[in-house]
Every structure is written in structure tokens, then in C-alpha cells.
Design a protein around this motif. Structure first.
Motif, PDB file in Angstrom:
ATOM      1  N   PRO A  28     -39.160  -4.894  44.320  1.00 34.07           N
ATOM      2  CA  PRO A  28     -38.628  -5.603  43.143  1.00 34.07           C
ATOM      3  C   PRO A  28     -37.547  -6.605  43.553  1.00 34.07           C
ATOM      4  O   PRO A  28     -36.730  -6.327  44.428  1.00 34.07           O
ATOM      5  CB  PRO A  28     -38.041  -4.467  42.297  1.00 34.07           C
ATOM      6  N   ASP A  29     -37.553  -7.760  42.900  1.00 34.64           N
ATOM      7  CA  ASP A  29     -36.578  -8.791  43.237  1.00 34.64           C
ATOM      8  C   ASP A  29     -35.175  -8.427  42.755  1.00 34.64           C
ATOM      9  O   ASP A  29     -34.186  -8.720  43.421  1.00 34.64           O
ATOM     10  CB  ASP A  29     -37.000 -10.126  42.625  1.00 34.64           C
ATOM     11  N   TYR A  30     -35.121  -7.784  41.595  1.00 33.47           N
ATOM     12  CA  TYR A  30     -33.834  -7.393  41.016  1.00 33.47           C
ATOM     13  C   TYR A  30     -33.889  -5.943  40.566  1.00 33.47           C
ATOM     14  O   TYR A  30     -34.945  -5.403  40.243  1.00 33.47           O
ATOM     15  CB  TYR A  30     -33.471  -8.266  39.802  1.00 33.47           C
ATOM     16  N   LEU A  31     -32.707  -5.364  40.500  1.00 31.81           N
ATOM     17  CA  LEU A  31     -32.521  -3.999  40.018  1.00 31.81           C
ATOM     18  C   LEU A  31     -31.416  -4.045  38.980  1.00 31.81           C
ATOM     19  O   LEU A  31     -30.358  -4.652  39.204  1.00 31.81           O
ATOM     20  CB  LEU A  31     -32.120  -3.085  41.178  1.00 31.81           C
ATOM     21  N   ALA A  32     -31.653  -3.419  37.818  1.00 30.50           N
ATOM     22  CA  ALA A  32     -30.633  -3.323  36.775  1.00 30.50           C
ATOM     23  C   ALA A  32     -30.329  -1.859  36.505  1.00 30.50           C
ATOM     24  O   ALA A  32     -31.247  -1.043  36.404  1.00 30.50           O
ATOM     25  CB  ALA A  32     -31.105  -4.003  35.495  1.00 30.50           C
ATOM     26  N   GLN A  33     -29.054  -1.537  36.400  1.00 28.49           N
ATOM     27  CA  GLN A  33     -28.623  -0.182  36.053  1.00 28.49           C
ATOM     28  C   GLN A  33     -27.614  -0.283  34.911  1.00 28.49           C
ATOM     29  O   GLN A  33     -26.611  -0.996  35.012  1.00 28.49           O
ATOM     30  CB  GLN A  33     -28.006   0.530  37.260  1.00 28.49           C
ATOM     31  N   TRP A  34     -27.908   0.456  33.834  1.00 32.99           N
ATOM     32  CA  TRP A  34     -27.083   0.424  32.623  1.00 32.99           C
ATOM     33  C   TRP A  34     -26.380   1.772  32.492  1.00 32.99           C
ATOM     34  O   TRP A  34     -27.031   2.815  32.420  1.00 32.99           O
ATOM     35  CB  TRP A  34     -27.967   0.154  31.418  1.00 32.99           C
ATOM     36  N   CYS A  35     -25.068   1.752  32.487  1.00 33.15           N
ATOM     37  CA  CYS A  35     -24.283   2.982  32.426  1.00 33.15           C
ATOM     38  C   CYS A  35     -24.133   3.431  30.978  1.00 33.15           C
ATOM     39  O   CYS A  35     -23.389   2.824  30.202  1.00 33.15           O
ATOM     40  CB  CYS A  35     -22.905   2.768  33.065  1.00 33.15           C
ATOM     41  N   LEU A  36     -24.844   4.506  30.621  1.00 32.64           N
ATOM     42  CA  LEU A  36     -24.701   5.073  29.293  1.00 32.64           C
ATOM     43  C   LEU A  36     -23.490   5.992  29.204  1.00 32.64           C
ATOM     44  O   LEU A  36     -22.797   6.024  28.177  1.00 32.64           O
ATOM     45  CB  LEU A  36     -25.975   5.846  28.906  1.00 32.64           C
ATOM     46  N   ARG A  37     -23.251   6.744  30.295  1.00 28.90           N
ATOM     47  CA  ARG A  37     -22.077   7.614  30.370  1.00 28.90           C
ATOM     48  C   ARG A  37     -21.559   7.618  31.794  1.00 28.90           C
ATOM     49  O   ARG A  37     -22.320   7.896  32.724  1.00 28.90           O
ATOM     50  CB  ARG A  37     -22.412   9.063  29.978  1.00 28.90           C
ATOM     51  N   PRO A  38     -20.278   7.308  32.021  1.00 32.46           N
ATOM     52  CA  PRO A  38     -19.708   7.466  33.361  1.00 32.46           C
ATOM     53  C   PRO A  38     -19.462   8.941  33.660  1.00 32.46           C
ATOM     54  O   PRO A  38     -19.531   9.793  32.767  1.00 32.46           O
ATOM     55  CB  PRO A  38     -18.395   6.684  33.281  1.00 32.46           C
ATOM     56  N   ASP A  39     -19.188   9.228  34.913  1.00 34.35           N
ATOM     57  CA  ASP A  39     -18.887  10.598  35.318  1.00 34.35           C
ATOM     58  C   ASP A  39     -17.559  11.028  34.694  1.00 34.35           C
ATOM     59  O   ASP A  39     -16.523  10.414  34.952  1.00 34.35           O
ATOM     60  CB  ASP A  39     -18.802  10.668  36.850  1.00 34.35           C
ATOM     61  N   PHE A  58     -36.418  -2.255  36.952  1.00 37.03           N
ATOM     62  CA  PHE A  58     -36.719  -3.250  37.971  1.00 37.03           C
ATOM     63  C   PHE A  58     -37.142  -4.554  37.299  1.00 37.03           C
ATOM     64  O   PHE A  58     -37.673  -4.554  36.179  1.00 37.03           O
ATOM     65  CB  PHE A  58     -37.840  -2.773  38.892  1.00 37.03           C
ATOM     66  N   LEU A  59     -36.938  -5.667  38.024  1.00 38.25           N
ATOM     67  CA  LEU A  59     -37.296  -6.981  37.492  1.00 38.25           C
ATOM     68  C   LEU A  59     -37.958  -7.812  38.585  1.00 38.25           C
ATOM     69  O   LEU A  59     -37.634  -7.675  39.764  1.00 38.25           O
ATOM     70  CB  LEU A  59     -36.058  -7.714  36.970  1.00 38.25           C
ATOM     71  N   ARG A  60     -38.868  -8.685  38.143  1.00 36.40           N
ATOM     72  CA  ARG A  60     -39.585  -9.567  39.051  1.00 36.40           C
ATOM     73  C   ARG A  60     -39.173 -11.013  38.764  1.00 36.40           C
ATOM     74  O   ARG A  60     -39.146 -11.436  37.611  1.00 36.40           O
ATOM     75  CB  ARG A  60     -41.098  -9.405  38.856  1.00 36.40           C
ATOM     76  N   ALA A  61     -38.832 -11.766  39.813  1.00 36.13           N
ATOM     77  CA  ALA A  61     -38.483 -13.175  39.666  1.00 36.13           C
ATOM     78  C   ALA A  61     -39.671 -13.957  39.130  1.00 36.13           C
ATOM     79  O   ALA A  61     -40.829 -13.664  39.445  1.00 36.13           O
ATOM     80  CB  ALA A  61     -38.026 -13.749  41.001  1.00 36.13           C
ATOM     81  N   ARG A  62     -39.382 -14.964  38.313  1.00 33.29           N
ATOM     82  CA  ARG A  62     -40.445 -15.777  37.731  1.00 33.29           C
ATOM     83  C   ARG A  62     -40.883 -16.882  38.676  1.00 33.29           C
ATOM     84  O   ARG A  62     -40.152 -17.276  39.574  1.00 33.29           O
ATOM     85  CB  ARG A  62     -39.968 -16.401  36.413  1.00 33.29           C
TER      86      ARG A  62
END
Length: 305
Positions: A139-150, A288-292
């Protein structure tokens, strides 16, 4: 505001909140987001106040000449839209940067990354890596969204610029890393990432501004410590660690990482995870994301759709 940390403008949040209930669900067509859904999300970018400014800033951080290779979008207001509309709005926002990619059949675009206090791999240190390193087209990009921190205050996200680390190696170390001498993990069931690459080189021989650094420190424990390729990979790991940056993601922080530029890792979670209630454990969602076509990475032959 630091350059890599971007708040969502209030008017943009209002636009996303108003439109999210009317947007289609993030269905996939094969391995990529359905084209009709993608068009609907792109239309929102064209009308939402502040969307173009956000897009331009994020793309400059991810793909610009003096790129850092990552950006953190402060997307907590989108979590407040609820479990249905919030992820839909966040997905729409990410489509402005690249196309969501689903690498496993029958799994959601947003993969939960929860915490299992009984598993060291879940709570312990996670070494630097790019994801799906053993594919011909990660994958060209990776995104991670924090719903809850530790809640115990651990789990700092680690980022390191791979290309700069490579420049600090000597010529022989770089030469060894261009050999197809490295293997990692299982490939079964993956799609949208090309073919299995086994064995693979860490460096592809391109100039450092364009090259792909195929690095995952998890390969190192299984390698022969007496072998020259192992020494070269260990040297790269040292440089990656030396150049690391660390961030404690807050609730709602959405980090996007250019895998052509940066590796990511994570420090161990805080102590006494077994005493944390299940609904309070650290929780991230990953996409995951793919470049256009026509993007920075198309010239590398990595963005074909």
C-alpha cells in the motif's frame, strides 16, 4: 500548529457533519473503493469549505519535495458524529488524498487495532516497518485513526524517514541491501498488492528521492547474525531508530503515513494493561490507501488504478 499536525477547520467539520448522513456507505469494488462512492466523496471535497486547503497542506506534507512523509489530522470532531457517520466522514476525507484499499476479502476497510493484555505482540514494543513489505506493490499510504489512547499513557507512535536513514549508510551497506536476500511473513489471502515478493531487496536501486525502502525490522531476529546482509540490515535499523520521532496520538488523531518515505512503529503500552476495562483499552482503526494515477508514485509503477 506544527506543520505535520493539522486541525480541522470548524466550517469543514460542519460541512462533513451535514453531508455525512447523505453520503453512500464505503463499499468496495474488488480491492478499491467503489468508483461511484469515490465520486460522491470527491464531490464533497469540491463543495466543502476548507477542503482544498486541507488537501493542499496534507499533500505537501506527504508528497512534497521537502516532505516529512506523514501528517496528523486532528479529527476528533468526526468521532463525535457517531459510529456510523463519523467513519463515513473520515473515509471521505481520506479519499481526497488517495483511494481506500481493501487487502483482505470479507474484511472492513477500517481494520480495528485493539489491545489484548495477554499478548506481548499487542502490548509490547512494535519495531519499525512498512506494512505488507513482502508484496510487489505494498500500500502506498497507511492511515491510523485513534479512537481511544492508552489510559496508562503508553503506546507512543514512532515515525522515521527511511530515505534519510539510507543516506547515512556506507556504500557497501547500501549495495548489500539491493540484493534479493530478505524474506518476511505470510502472503496468503492478500489482494490489491501485486504478487508475493520472496526474497526481496530492501533497496530497489533507484535514487534516494524516488526509491522504495522495503524495510521491516521484524525480519531481523530470524536472520543469521554472521551474514553480511544481516549486518547491513541492522545498520539500517540503527539509523532508522536514530532518526525516529515519537508522538502520543490523542483521541481522534488521524495519522496518514507515506510508505514510500516513512516506516512506523510503536512504543510499548503503559503498565498494568490487565487491569484496564475492555472498553477503555487503546483502540485504533487502520486503513490502507492506493495512490491515484498521475500521483507522485505513479512514476514508480506502483499506482496502476
Amino acid at each position: 500548529m506544527t506543520p505535520y499536525r493539522v486541525p480541522l477547520a470548524a466550517r469543514l467539520v460542519d460541512s462533513l457533519a451535514n453531508q455525512a448522513p447523505h453520503l453512500p456507505d464505503a463499499a468496495v469494488d474488488g480491492d478499491l473503493l467503489d468508483p461511484d462512492v469515490n465520486r460522491a466523496y470527491q464531490a464533497l471535497r469540491a463543495t466543502a469549505i476548507g477542503a482544498e486547503d486541507l488537501w493542499a497542506h496534507c499533500k505537501s506534507m506527504l508528497d512534497g519535495v521537502y516532505l516529512d512523509g506523514f501528517v496528523i489530522i486532528e479529527a476528533a470532531p468526526l468521532l463525535d458524529l457517531g459510529p456510523e457517520h463519523g467513519p463515513r466522514a473520515a473515509t471521505a476525507l481520506l479519499t481526497w488524498l488517495a483511494t481506500p484499499l481493501n487487502v483482505l476479502d470479507a474484511t472492513p476497510l477500517w481494520k480495528p487495532l485493539g489491545t489484548d493484555p495477554e499478548q506481548v505482540t499487542s502490548t509490547g514494543y512494535q519495531p519499525f516497518q512498512i506494512d505488507i513489505v513482502n508484496a510487489t506493490r505494498p500500500p502506498d499510504y497507511l492511515a491510523q485513526w485513534c479512537l481511544r489512547p492508552d489510559p496508562r499513557g503508553g503506546g507512543h507512535t514512532l515515525i522515521s524517514h527511511l530515505r534519510r536513514a539510507v543516506l547515512r549508510l556506507d556504500d557497501e551497506e547500501r549495495r548489500l541491501l539491493t540484493d534479493r536476500a530478505f524474506t518476511h511473513g505470510d502472503f496468503a489471502g492478500l489482494r490489491g498488492v501485486g504478487d508475493e515478493y520472496r526474497p526481496f531487496p530492501v533497496l530497489d536501486g533507484r535514487e534516494h528521492r524516488d526509491g522504495f525502502v522495503r524495510f521491516d525490522a521484524r525480519i531481523l531476529p530470524g536472520m543469521d547474525s554472521r551474514e553480511a546482509h544481516t549486518s547491513a540490515a541492522r545498520a539500517l535499523e540503527r539509523e532508522v531508530i536514530a532518526g525516529q520521532r515519537r508522538f502520543l496520538l490523542a483521541r481522534g488523531d488521524l495519522i496518514v503515513i507515506n510508505q514510500h518515505v516513512c516506516a512506523h512503529g510503536r512504543e510499548r503500552l503503559g503498565p498494568d494493561q490487565a487491569t484496564v476495562h475492555d472498553d477503555e483499552h487503546r483502540m485504533l482503526h487502520q486503513m490502507f490507501l492506493r495512490a491515484r494515477r498521475g500521483s507522485t508514485h505513479t512514476s514508480l509503477g506502483l499506482a496502476r488504478r
